[in-house]
Every structure is written in structure tokens, then in C-alpha cells.
Write an enzyme that holds these catalytic residues in place. Structure first.
Site, PDB file in Angstrom:
ATOM      1  N   GLY A  14     -28.758 -40.619 -18.890  1.00 53.68           N
ATOM      2  CA  GLY A  14     -29.535 -39.431 -18.556  1.00 53.68           C
ATOM      3  C   GLY A  14     -30.632 -39.623 -17.528  1.00 53.68           C
ATOM      4  N   CYS A  79     -20.639 -48.422  -9.201  1.00 55.91           N
ATOM      5  CA  CYS A  79     -21.107 -49.199  -8.035  1.00 55.91           C
ATOM      6  C   CYS A  79     -20.294 -50.466  -7.797  1.00 55.91           C
ATOM      7  CB  CYS A  79     -22.581 -49.558  -8.218  1.00 55.91           C
ATOM      8  SG  CYS A  79     -22.869 -50.633  -9.649  1.00 55.91           S
ATOM      9  N   SER A 370     -28.241 -47.816 -15.030  1.00 49.92           N
ATOM     10  CA  SER A 370     -28.916 -46.556 -14.743  1.00 49.92           C
ATOM     11  C   SER A 370     -29.652 -46.617 -13.398  1.00 49.92           C
ATOM     12  CB  SER A 370     -29.877 -46.213 -15.880  1.00 49.92           C
ATOM     13  OG  SER A 370     -30.293 -44.868 -15.773  1.00 49.92           O
TER      14      SER A 370
END
EC number: 2.1.1.204
Length: 385
Positions: A14, A79, A370
Site C-alpha cells: 500500500g 523490477c 515497496s
């Protein structure tokens, strides 16, 4: 401004949602999408009212995206296909399949989103995936800006150099000029002075610079550091626009920090390549998903006993027996940053928390995947203002 409808793709724990809240933009997330079960548990724990689709993006039909009718897409695609230490498979890597699906889907939406923000690692900027993204945006009538910044540019003492793209449909009044070069500071005249962006040496693997025996210079200090490395760290610690690490630390008690101390085996094996920081430093290296399991290149460790001078510990350390080495190293009380401290250094607010049952290793892993909340919040304000 009306309440923007936001789609959060690759939602993870989030980070984008927190950035949206931090930005102050009137918006709500109409759907978040991710397939990582641990990340989804953390997301649900913090955003119980947000519809969370636990499915692969390429498995979602065009109709479902059309029904959402979104104004904003936020995304941080995998990534690994672009990271410097990976195989750099780019669009040949199966993990880019979902991203290519998004690029195929975007022009076919009934209503194009007005704003798009994408985050990825350094390396994405020279990929074929990025070229396809730019082509799709230009054909769709978007204007865009590409930026490479680290959290140090928003005063956070952590290096996490990342690629960001912000795009807006050019039918709107667009304050950001599309630019052919990738900026290394926020595109705002009042705030893009050079002091914002200290030199960062490949934060994806900071330990490697200590391992390179720089025989040309011939300078060795305690640990395997070159003079250039020492000077770079000194410059970062002297940058007063960046806050001190101590402001991000949890209150310490001997008991609750015991579990984070580096074990003897780790100290003996990795002492010479660890990136050690103190509470009064204004720098730390990038925390990766391997933090807590691996030492080299996964993030800094903290010296928690300040009565001991680091230089006195490392001078002549290689001449000692293992037992003597250990006695010296233990004096520093080196420990890992706690997951809560890593979250703070990544800009997550104090209200962010983990479900009790998530193990520490898993907490580090999802944090490492994140992004920095404060950097994205600033980019969102810039994009939507």
C-alpha cells in the site's frame, strides 16, 4: 477538485495508497491489484475498506477495467527484469507480461485515465519496456516527465534511487513540460537546486563499492573502504537538508532490541563489508527484500552502543583471532533496523502496521519490495496540482 477515482496496480503493502493520502489530493482507491499473498494481508490490515483484487493483472478482462472508470493509475511493476544485479531480461522476462498487458489495454479503454504515475528501479530508464511505455503514452496523447530521485531529496536519510514517470492527458492544462531528458531532481524551479540530490553510488548494491579494492588510489581505512567512499559518506552526513537517523528509531530497551542484534557468525563473516551507521548519521543505504537474511548490499546496520569508537574496533582487526575479533565487534552492539524503523525510513506513517502473525523476515521482504511514500506523495502533488 472532484474526488479522483484511483486504480492501484501492483499494490504491494500500500505504498502508493499511503502516498495518495499524504499528498492531500481528494481521491479514493476504487481497486488495488496484487498477487502476493503476504503483501495482500498487510494491505487488507491497513486498508480494510479498499476492494483488493488478489489476481494476476493479465487475467483481468478489459470490461472489468472499463467498469472501474478511473481517473488515475498508480503502478510499480516488477523490477527484477531491469535491476542491475539481475539477468536484465527486460521484456523477454515473463515477469513483464502483466506490464505489457497494461500497455496493450490502455489505448483500448473507453475512457483514458487523466493521470498515470509509475515507479521502478534504476535500469528501467534504458529498457525496451520503458520505450514501449513512452510510445504508448505519446500515441495516447499524454505528456510526461521522467525523474530519478532518492528519498534524500525529501529530507529522509536513506538512499533509494528510483525511476519515476508522471503523465497527464495533454487535453488538460499541464504545468509540467514533457522533457526528453530524465531529471535528477523534482521538476520545480524553486526546489531543484543541486543540494537536493547527493551523489548516490548504486544503492541497489551498496556493499560492492566497499569490496572493490581500489588499488589505483591505494587508500585503505578500517573496513574495505576507499577514500572516495569515505568522502561520499561524509558529504551525505554533512547535508543539513536531510534529517538524522535518530528521528526514525523506535524507543530502545535492551530486551526488545536483543532479537535484532547481529549474530556472532554474521559479525565475523561480514564485518569488513557492512555499511554501519550511527543515530547521528544523515544517511543509510537502500533496504532490499533480503534485509535481515543477508548482510552485504541489503541495507545499513546500526551501531547502538555509542561509547565505543568504530575506528578503535576496526584498526588492526584482521590481525586478530576470531575470538578477539568477536570481542571487539560485540562492543559496537550492531543491530538490524527493525521493520518499523525501515518503514519509517521509507516514509510510511506511524499508523501503518503489520498483522501480528507476519514473521519479521516476511516484513523485511515486503518492505524491500515497496517504495518511498514521501517521494511519491510529492510527485503526485506535482502531477495533479
Amino acid at each position: 477538485m472532484e474526488n479522483l477515482r484511483v486504480l492501484e496496480l501492483y499494490s504491494g503493502i500500500g505504498g502508493m495508497h499511503y502516498a495518495l493520502k499524504e499528498s492531500g489530493i481528494p481521491a479514493h482507491v476504487v481497486a488495488a491489484v496484487d498477487i502476493n499473498t503476504t503483501a495482500n494481508e498487510v494491505y487488507r490490515h491497513n486498508f480494510p475498506d479498499t476492494p483488493l483484487w488478489s489476481k494476476s493483472i493479465e487475467g483481468i478482462p478489459l470490461d472489468d477495467f472499463n467498469k472501474l472508470s478511473v481517473d488515475v493509475i498508480l503502478m510499480s511493476p516488477p523490477c527484477q527484469p531491469f535491476t542491475r544485479l539481475g539477468l536484465q531480461g527486460d521484456i523477454r522476462d515473463l515477469r513483464t507480461k502483466s506490464f505489457l498487458y497494461i500497455l496493450d489495454l490502455l489505448p483500448r479503454l473507453n475512457r483514458l485515465p487523466r493521470f498515470i504515475l509509475l515507479e521502478n528501479v534504476k535500469g528501467f530508464e534504458s529498457s525496451s519496456a520503458r520505450d514501449l511505455l513512452i510510445k504508448t503514452l505519446m500515441e495516447g496523447g499524454y505528456r510526461f516527465e521522467e525523474i530519478m530521485v532518492s528519498p534524500t531529496s525529501v529530507g529522509i536519510p536513506n538512499s533509494r534511487l528510483r525511476y519515476y514517470l508522471i503523465a497527464q492527458l495533454s487535453t488538460e492544462t499541464f504545468s509540467i513540460q514533457a522533457c526528453s531528458k530524465i531529471l535528477d531532481a523534482f521538476p520545480h524551479p524553486a526546489e531543484s537546486d543541486s543540494s537536493e540530490q547527493p551523489t548516490v553510488v548504486s544503492p541497489a548494491h551498496p556493499g560492492s563499492s566497499q569490496l572493490d579494492k581500489d588499488t589505483e588510489e591505494g587508500h585503505f581505512l578500517y573496513k574495505l573502504e576507499t577514500m572516495a567512499e569515505v568522502q561520499r559518506k561524509k558529504n551525505q552526513n554533512n547535508d543539513l537538508s536531510v534529517r538524522l537517523i535518530q528521528g526514525f528509531l523506535e524507543p530502545q530497551s535492551e530486551r526488545n532490541m536483543e532479537q535484532y542484534l547481529l549474530p556472532p557468525k554474521t559479525l565475523l563473516r561480514y564485518a569488513m563489508v557492512m555499511d554501519i551507521v550511527q543515530p547521528t548519521c544523515r544517511r543509510s543505504t537502500c533496504f532490499t527484500k533480503g534485509y535481515g537474511r543477508y548482510v552485504e548490499g541489503t541495507g545499513s546496520v546500526l551501531q547502538s552502543c555509542m561509547e565505543t569508537e568504530m575506528q578503535s574496533v576496526f584498526t588492526g582487526l584482521d590481525q586478530l583471532s576470531d575470538e578477539e575479533k568477536l570481542q571487539r565487534l560485540m562492543k559496537l552492539k550492531l543491530r538490524y533496523f527493525t521493520p518499523r524503523e525501515v518503514a519509517s525510513l521509507m516514509g510510511f506513517p506511524q499508523s501503518f502496521s503489520f498483522p501480528e502473525h507476519i514473521p519479521t523476515k516476511q516484513r523485511y521482504k515486503v518492505l524491500g519490495n515497496s517504495l518511498n511514500v514521501m517521494v511519491v506523495a510529492r510527485l503526485l502533488r506535482l502531477l495533479v496540482s
